[in-house]
Design a protein around this motif. Structure first.
Motif, PDB file in Angstrom:
ATOM      1  N   ALA A  36      -6.346  22.524  28.424  1.00 46.22           N
ATOM      2  CA  ALA A  36      -6.743  22.891  27.173  1.00 46.22           C
ATOM      3  C   ALA A  36      -6.262  21.685  26.086  1.00 46.22           C
ATOM      4  O   ALA A  36      -7.296  21.484  25.254  1.00 46.22           O
ATOM      5  N   VAL A  37      -5.229  20.780  26.395  1.00 50.34           N
ATOM      6  CA  VAL A  37      -4.755  19.991  25.337  1.00 50.34           C
ATOM      7  C   VAL A  37      -5.832  18.832  25.439  1.00 50.34           C
ATOM      8  O   VAL A  37      -5.913  18.203  24.519  1.00 50.34           O
ATOM      9  N   MET A  38      -5.970  18.688  26.929  1.00 50.59           N
ATOM     10  CA  MET A  38      -6.978  17.361  27.027  1.00 50.59           C
ATOM     11  C   MET A  38      -8.421  17.555  26.403  1.00 50.59           C
ATOM     12  O   MET A  38      -8.867  16.728  26.114  1.00 50.59           O
ATOM     13  N   LEU A  39      -9.021  18.719  26.766  1.00 54.13           N
ATOM     14  CA  LEU A  39     -10.359  19.103  26.226  1.00 54.13           C
ATOM     15  C   LEU A  39     -10.386  19.122  24.959  1.00 54.13           C
ATOM     16  O   LEU A  39     -11.110  18.339  24.100  1.00 54.13           O
ATOM     17  N   TYR A  40      -9.279  19.522  24.088  1.00 53.82           N
ATOM     18  CA  TYR A  40      -9.243  19.569  22.614  1.00 53.82           C
ATOM     19  C   TYR A  40      -9.186  18.100  22.083  1.00 53.82           C
ATOM     20  O   TYR A  40      -9.877  17.706  21.200  1.00 53.82           O
ATOM     21  N   TYR A  41      -8.427  17.116  22.950  1.00 51.69           N
ATOM     22  CA  TYR A  41      -8.239  15.842  22.348  1.00 51.69           C
ATOM     23  C   TYR A  41      -9.506  15.009  22.695  1.00 51.69           C
ATOM     24  O   TYR A  41      -9.797  14.312  21.598  1.00 51.69           O
ATOM     25  N   VAL A  42     -10.158  15.375  23.848  1.00 51.61           N
ATOM     26  CA  VAL A  42     -11.371  14.460  24.003  1.00 51.61           C
ATOM     27  C   VAL A  42     -12.349  14.906  23.223  1.00 51.61           C
ATOM     28  O   VAL A  42     -13.253  14.079  22.741  1.00 51.61           O
ATOM     29  N   LEU A  43     -12.780  16.282  22.915  1.00 52.07           N
ATOM     30  CA  LEU A  43     -13.752  16.519  22.044  1.00 52.07           C
ATOM     31  C   LEU A  43     -13.603  16.085  20.614  1.00 52.07           C
ATOM     32  O   LEU A  43     -14.282  15.787  19.847  1.00 52.07           O
ATOM     33  N   GLY A  44     -12.286  15.859  20.265  1.00 45.35           N
ATOM     34  CA  GLY A  44     -11.882  15.493  18.797  1.00 45.35           C
ATOM     35  C   GLY A  44     -12.288  14.211  18.563  1.00 45.35           C
ATOM     36  O   GLY A  44     -12.167  13.612  17.629  1.00 45.35           O
TER      37      GLY A  44
END
Length: 246
Positions: A36-44
């Motif tokens: 979840a953290v990596m997905l949030y960071y990458v999308l942002g």
């Protein structure tokens, strides 16, 4: 003959069976949080990364923008894959090491030769994970450099695929080996002596890690599968374990 795919299938069923599920909860939770953290960071940040990458392209190469953009996306996906893999296993290593010990006890009827308890197993697993990183990262750097060398880089996709399979094999098969006092150097020798089982197992695990979200729930099964592979192929090379013969 226990092959890699069968080991993964059996391992996944095993960790979600009654009596084993309680050992899977924490690894799955850790994977979900990291995911979840990596997905949030990458999308942002993806848009900014793409703009910055394209800004570095000289004007006279602007006509190649249609090719550069997908290359950037592929490179980013590969980077995310390796980052997710390394971070997840560094954080989840204590739980995976303990899970491997519990699986071995249930499957073989005997605990690992170095049954250290959850806390000690966790601490030792983190240290072993750092040893793996020291082995993997320099080789990743060499492959990255090769990927940019003209002519030679045509081989880089194959090299990356083989290295990824090898890395996954080392990462997962090391859990039961570490629990049984097999040194990192000895572990690599054992894996190298059984090239086909090693690379096929690592290849299947690599494919699992590419399945979005599902990989979070399948990776504990890969730990159990590694225990089955260890007991059949690597504990006593050349002989089959009685516990896995049926």
């Amino acid at each position: 003959m226990l092959n890699a795919l069968t080991a993964l299938s059996r391992g996944t069923r095993l960790v979600y069976s009654s009596g084993m599920r309680r050992y899977v909860f924490l690894p799955v939770l850790v994977n979900l949080l990291v995911y979840a953290v990596m997905l949030y960071y990458v999308l942002g940040h993806f848009g900014g990364w793409l703009d910055g990458w394209m800004a570095m392209v000289p004007g006279w190469l602007a006509w190649l923008e249609w090719l550069i953009w997908p290359l950037f996306v592929i490179a980013l996906l590969v980077l995310i894959f390796f980052t997710f893999t390394l971070v997840t296993h560094l954080i989840a290593a204590p739980f995976y090491g303990f899970l491997a010990a519990r699986v071995e006890t249930q499957v073989t009827g005997r605990p690992p030769s170095d049954d250290r308890g959850m806390v000690r197993t966790g601490i030792d697993a983190v240290g072993r994970e750092l040893v793996k990183l020291a082995y993997i990262l320099p080789r990743m750097l060499v492959l990255f450099v090769i990927s940019w060398i003209p002519a030679v880089n045509v081989l880089s996709p194959l090299l990356w695929a083989l290295f990824s399979a090898w890395m996954m094999a080392i990462t997962y098969l090391d859990y039961p080996m570490d629990n049984n006092r097999v040194s990192f150097a000895d572990m690599r020798r054992r894996l190298g002596a059984r090239t086909w089982p090693t690379l096929t197992y690592g290849g299947w695990v690599m494919l699992i890690t590419w399945i979005p979200l599902a990989n979070v729930f399948l990776l504990p099964g890969a730990v159990a599968g590694a225990v089955l592979m260890w007991d059949r192929h690597y504990r006593s090379p050349g002989s089959a374990s009685r516990a896995l013969s049926h």
